[in-house]
Design an enzyme around this catalytic site. Sequence first.
Site, PDB file in Angstrom:
ATOM      1  N   ASP A  62       0.842  -1.190   0.000  1.00  0.00           N
ATOM      2  CA  ASP A  62       0.000   0.000   0.000  1.00  0.00           C
ATOM      3  C   ASP A  62       0.882   1.247   0.000  1.00  0.00           C
ATOM      4  O   ASP A  62       1.693   1.442   0.916  1.00  0.00           O
ATOM      5  CB  ASP A  62      -0.903  -0.015   1.243  1.00  0.00           C
ATOM      6  N   THR A  95      -3.146   5.296  -4.052  1.00  0.00           N
ATOM      7  CA  THR A  95      -2.062   6.017  -3.379  1.00  0.00           C
ATOM      8  C   THR A  95      -0.723   5.824  -4.094  1.00  0.00           C
ATOM      9  O   THR A  95       0.092   6.738  -4.140  1.00  0.00           O
ATOM     10  CB  THR A  95      -1.933   5.553  -1.921  1.00  0.00           C
ATOM     11  N   THR A  96      -0.509   4.639  -4.640  1.00  0.00           N
ATOM     12  CA  THR A  96       0.723   4.391  -5.398  1.00  0.00           C
ATOM     13  C   THR A  96       0.656   5.081  -6.750  1.00  0.00           C
ATOM     14  O   THR A  96       1.614   5.724  -7.191  1.00  0.00           O
ATOM     15  CB  THR A  96       0.946   2.880  -5.584  1.00  0.00           C
ATOM     16  N   ASP A 388      -9.270  -0.296   1.826  1.00  0.00           N
ATOM     17  CA  ASP A 388      -9.174   0.353   0.509  1.00  0.00           C
ATOM     18  C   ASP A 388     -10.393   0.028  -0.342  1.00  0.00           C
ATOM     19  O   ASP A 388     -10.972   0.904  -0.990  1.00  0.00           O
ATOM     20  CB  ASP A 388      -7.902  -0.105  -0.219  1.00  0.00           C
TER      21      ASP A 388
END
Length: 525
Positions: A62, A95-96, A388
């Site tokens: 994550d 997020t990545t 998520d």
Amino acid sequence: MATQIFNENATQERAENARLSNIIGAIAVGDLVKSTLGPKGMDKILQSSTAHGGDGLVVTNDGATILKSIPLDNAAAKVLVNISKVQDDEVGDGTTSVCVLAAEILRQAEKLLDQRIHPQTIIDGFRLATASARKALEDAAVSHKDDVEQWREDLLSIARTTLSSKVLAADKHRFAEICVDAVLRLKGSTNLDRIQIIKKTGGKVSDSYLSDGFILNKKIGVNQPRLVKGAKILVANTPMDTDKVKVFGAKIKVSDTAQLAEIERAEREKMRAKVQKIAALGINVFVNRQLIYNWPEQLFADAGIMAIEHADFDGVERLALVTGGEIASTFDNPELIALGSCESVEEVIIGEDRMIKFNGTTAGAACTIVLRGGTNQMLDEAERSIHDAIAVLSQTIAEPRIVYGGGCSEMLMSRAVDEAAKLVAGKKSIAMESFARALRQMPTILADNAGLDSADLVARLRAAHYEGKSTCGLDLFNGDIIDVTGKVTESFKLKLQVLLSASEAAEMILRVDDIIRCAPRQRRN
């Protein structure tokens, strides 16, 4: 002669040095997390020594978890960490992607700076490119909210896409059903506090399940009922102990044991009166955040009230929310106390532990996801994956439009930016073409992480989009180009947030032409 205007030990980087320092820092952060991107991405181990001498071990892919765990010194790198946190708070996933895209945009900007193109010209071009990409994404977005079956299938596909890059990928179909069922119970709300996640080591990941009602990881008091139907619940945060005087620093001197016994008797009677006030509210379940000592526990048992002690504050707040009650501290004004209610409260066994389950809560949306797994690290990562997925699903219910993944949306936006660049005169068009190249890097990284020939696959994907096949994307499991409709689905809000956050972060970093580091404050003595 140069005039010294800064304190001793303060440093300054100017112009090209400052810009280069920022860009290199941001690219380094992007390179750090880009190997975790996509369904074939790899995990990172984050290890730190704890205060107790043990090792704090986290295994995750994550992006937000990785970046917030790493101490960074570079200012631009911290900007990327911040946009990753915002993405996590706003949408829950991506997020990545947002870090990698921002880093790729800056990588292209560095090449433009080498060509002596002014940063403001680059920023203007990037803004035009962002507007074109956003319009293309909005035009490609579709909503099936009016078709109940198709809408549920879209939500399942989004959950599978989100989970396919996580540790739960092997059981993504099962967990997608769990996440969609949990989120649909919220009836359009984005308040995820009503979904409780409980982790219990033991068994295997596929033993996890969705349970109706709210489960509290606590035990019922001794000699108290194990099942209460038609529960009236008082949620409290009040002291229920009898063996200490509540005045700080108070001392009591007694001359004989009879006086001591009198003080103890007074304390017991005071507690009896408090329990009688609580019982007079007509409740049959009492949940307290603080400890309940043996004497009041016995009084509750005699009154036939189920008493639950030491429920953590998070658990007490959630319980008050789902049962419709309020947390009380004093009981002198019964008319001001809001009691919670549910159909039944019972003791259940999960693994080897006894827990308390609240069935048929007033806010019928409440449910609990029970996660099983072999190690604590596995359970922690599974919890992050589930969080998520349910966060993205709840946002999708609020904004029902969807787009297609597997590099499809990025290639679509890239083509739109290339087409728009042809109509723009001057150096801005060069910046727009660079932005399009940065967008094409996303499917390239997905293919590289899967061990495929990215140059061939991305070239074929680009050709397919220019032929008008706008729903084509990458099949990373078979190394081919496919129509991703219904196979790889993503939330429109997620993709849009990634695009806007990444371009804004890149623009902010490009604007900087001076870095001034102040000297650390000197401690005296």
